[in-house]
Scaffold this motif. Structure first.
Motif, mmCIF file in Angstrom:
data_model
loop_
_atom_site.group_PDB
_atom_site.id
_atom_site.type_symbol
_atom_site.label_atom_id
_atom_site.label_comp_id
_atom_site.label_asym_id
_atom_site.label_seq_id
_atom_site.Cartn_x
_atom_site.Cartn_y
_atom_site.Cartn_z
ATOM 1 N N ASP A 213 34.343 37.489 58.260
ATOM 2 C CA ASP A 213 33.056 36.785 58.328
ATOM 3 C C ASP A 213 32.675 36.224 56.963
ATOM 4 O OD1 ASP A 213 32.812 37.424 61.061
ATOM 5 O OD2 ASP A 213 31.887 39.357 60.576
ATOM 6 N N GLU A 214 33.690 35.680 56.273
ATOM 7 C CA GLU A 214 33.528 35.019 54.980
ATOM 8 C C GLU A 214 33.111 35.966 53.850
ATOM 9 O OE1 GLU A 214 30.996 31.637 55.433
ATOM 10 O OE2 GLU A 214 32.347 30.611 56.814
ATOM 11 N N GLU A 215 33.243 37.269 54.089
ATOM 12 C CA GLU A 215 32.932 38.254 53.060
ATOM 13 C C GLU A 215 34.169 39.116 52.773
ATOM 14 O OE1 GLU A 215 30.206 38.619 51.283
ATOM 15 O OE2 GLU A 215 29.097 37.015 52.307
ATOM 16 N N PRO A 216 34.484 39.375 51.498
ATOM 17 C CA PRO A 216 35.626 40.245 51.186
ATOM 18 C C PRO A 216 35.381 41.675 51.675
ATOM 19 C CG PRO A 216 34.923 38.994 49.255
ATOM 20 C CD PRO A 216 33.854 38.834 50.283
ATOM 21 N N VAL A 217 36.338 42.226 52.412
ATOM 22 C CA VAL A 217 36.252 43.622 52.844
ATOM 23 C C VAL A 217 37.323 44.476 52.157
ATOM 24 C CG1 VAL A 217 35.147 43.154 55.050
ATOM 25 C CG2 VAL A 217 37.642 43.076 54.890
ATOM 26 N N TYR A 218 38.244 43.804 51.461
ATOM 27 C CA TYR A 218 39.252 44.511 50.663
ATOM 28 C C TYR A 218 39.695 43.566 49.562
ATOM 29 C CZ TYR A 218 43.561 46.804 49.192
ATOM 30 O OH TYR A 218 44.541 47.403 48.436
ATOM 31 N N GLN A 219 39.822 44.097 48.348
ATOM 32 C CA GLN A 219 40.243 43.273 47.212
ATOM 33 C C GLN A 219 40.802 44.181 46.133
ATOM 34 O OE1 GLN A 219 37.076 40.754 45.686
ATOM 35 N NE2 GLN A 219 38.515 39.100 45.294
ATOM 36 N N GLU A 220 42.116 44.102 45.907
ATOM 37 C CA GLU A 220 42.754 44.962 44.908
ATOM 38 C C GLU A 220 43.890 44.212 44.217
ATOM 39 O OE1 GLU A 220 41.898 47.794 43.749
ATOM 40 O OE2 GLU A 220 40.356 48.407 45.210
ATOM 41 N N THR A 221 44.271 44.720 43.054
ATOM 42 C CA THR A 221 45.339 44.130 42.255
ATOM 43 C C THR A 221 46.303 45.222 41.804
ATOM 44 O OG1 THR A 221 43.878 42.388 41.445
ATOM 45 C CG2 THR A 221 45.872 42.794 40.175
ATOM 46 N N THR A 222 47.578 44.872 41.695
ATOM 47 C CA THR A 222 48.580 45.810 41.190
ATOM 48 C C THR A 222 49.634 45.021 40.430
ATOM 49 O OG1 THR A 222 50.051 47.635 41.809
ATOM 50 C CG2 THR A 222 50.017 45.732 43.263
ATOM 51 N N ASN A 223 50.757 45.648 40.124
ATOM 52 C CA ASN A 223 51.837 44.984 39.410
ATOM 53 C C ASN A 223 53.163 45.501 39.937
ATOM 54 O OD1 ASN A 223 53.807 44.397 37.078
ATOM 55 N ND2 ASN A 223 51.937 43.406 36.369
#
Length: 287
Positions: A213-223
């Motif tokens: 619904d145009e909203e972030p529900v998950y956001q993560e970063t790794t390498n």
């Protein structure tokens, strides 16, 4: 260099993207209509693909990146996709949590032999902006962002971004159900391109954003430095004692896992970005 397969005006073409711009290779060499055309030519004349392409750029039609992104399809016409499991600690932890047989995942993480499994053939694989699928008979479905190794006749020729969409519920019920958790309609996406000039595949930043619904529900970063296996090791096990297709992609394992209880839903949108390759973007449908 980054190579995009495009579908424009009903025709398939191959584009090369460099720091100076985007170029339609098929405009100067019509026989270069796919990435497989390029790497097969490179093998015949025993030269790297980028060396073949560089002299063509001056005469090739220039493209806008907007046109490239709007028309890109699967970055390679893949015969089959394989994947590696439990190559990151977070993946080991997640699969222990979901399973009634947690010890087997600990054993795989520490073992000499990696876990490799068949993921999809071409007709179950989608490209950028095409819909990935979640199983209607599973209540716990997740995306799995991965670095993909592109192979031509068993030899690595570049890298792409992959999404190994999976049912954690089905696999968690019994590890023998892994094929059903992994292989189904629209279970895999690849794209947006193949990158051939990555200096170190084990030092790439990777991120994933899931929007609802145009909203972030998950956001993560790794390498990819967090991976406990090397790409060379995974390719070695995939290619040994195996009948190889002409074009294959080997996914190297998931490094970002949404927390327990999160499940993808139809209507969600998944964006996976890998440094020096690009963003693989897919909406979600139920299958």
């Amino acid at each position: 260099m980054r190579y995009y397969q495009l579908r424009r005006r009903g025709e398939s073409t191959l584009a090369a993207v460099t720091e100076s711009g985007a170029y339609d290779l098929s405009s100067v060499k019509p026989d270069l209509a796919s990435f497989a055309d390029l790497v097969s030519t490179a093998e015949i004349i025993d030269r790297p693909p980028d060396e073949i392409v560089t002299p063509l750029l001056d005469d090739a039609t220039e493209l806008s990146m907007e046109a490239v992104q709007a028309n890109c399809t699967l970055p390679v016409d893949v015969d089959e996709v394989w994947a590696a499991g439990v190559t990151y600690q977070i993946s080991e932890e997640a699969r222990k949590e979901e399973s009634n047989m947690a010890q087997m995942y600990i054993d795989v993480y520490d073992a000499e032999r990696p876990e490799l499994f068949f993921k999809a053939q071409g007709d179950r694989t989608v490209g950028p902006d095409d819909a990935i699928g979640v199983r209607a008979d599973s209540n716990w479905n997740v995306p799995e962002p991965e670095l993909g190794i592109v192979l031509y006749r068993g030899q690595p020729v570049g890298y792409t971004v992959g999404n190994d969409v999976s049912s954690r519920e089905i696999e968690g019920e019994n590890p023998l159900y892994l094929p059903q958790a992994k292989i189904y309609e629209r279970c895999c996406s690849l794209g947006p391109c193949v990158s051939t000039d990555i200096a170190d595949p084990h030092a790439l930043e990777m991120s994933m954003t899931i929007t609802r619904d145009e909203e972030p529900v998950y956001q993560e970063t790794t390498n990819t430095a967090e991976m406990v296996r090397t790409c060379e090791e995974l390719v070695s096990y995939y290619t040994r004692h195996n009948v190889l297709p002409e074009v294959a992609v080997l996914l190297t394992g998931t490094s970002l896992v949404p927390e327990e209880g999160f499940t993808l839903q139809a209507g969600d949108h998944v964006d996976i970005e890998v440094e020096d390759i690009g963003v693989l973007s897919n909406p979600v449908v139920s299958v």
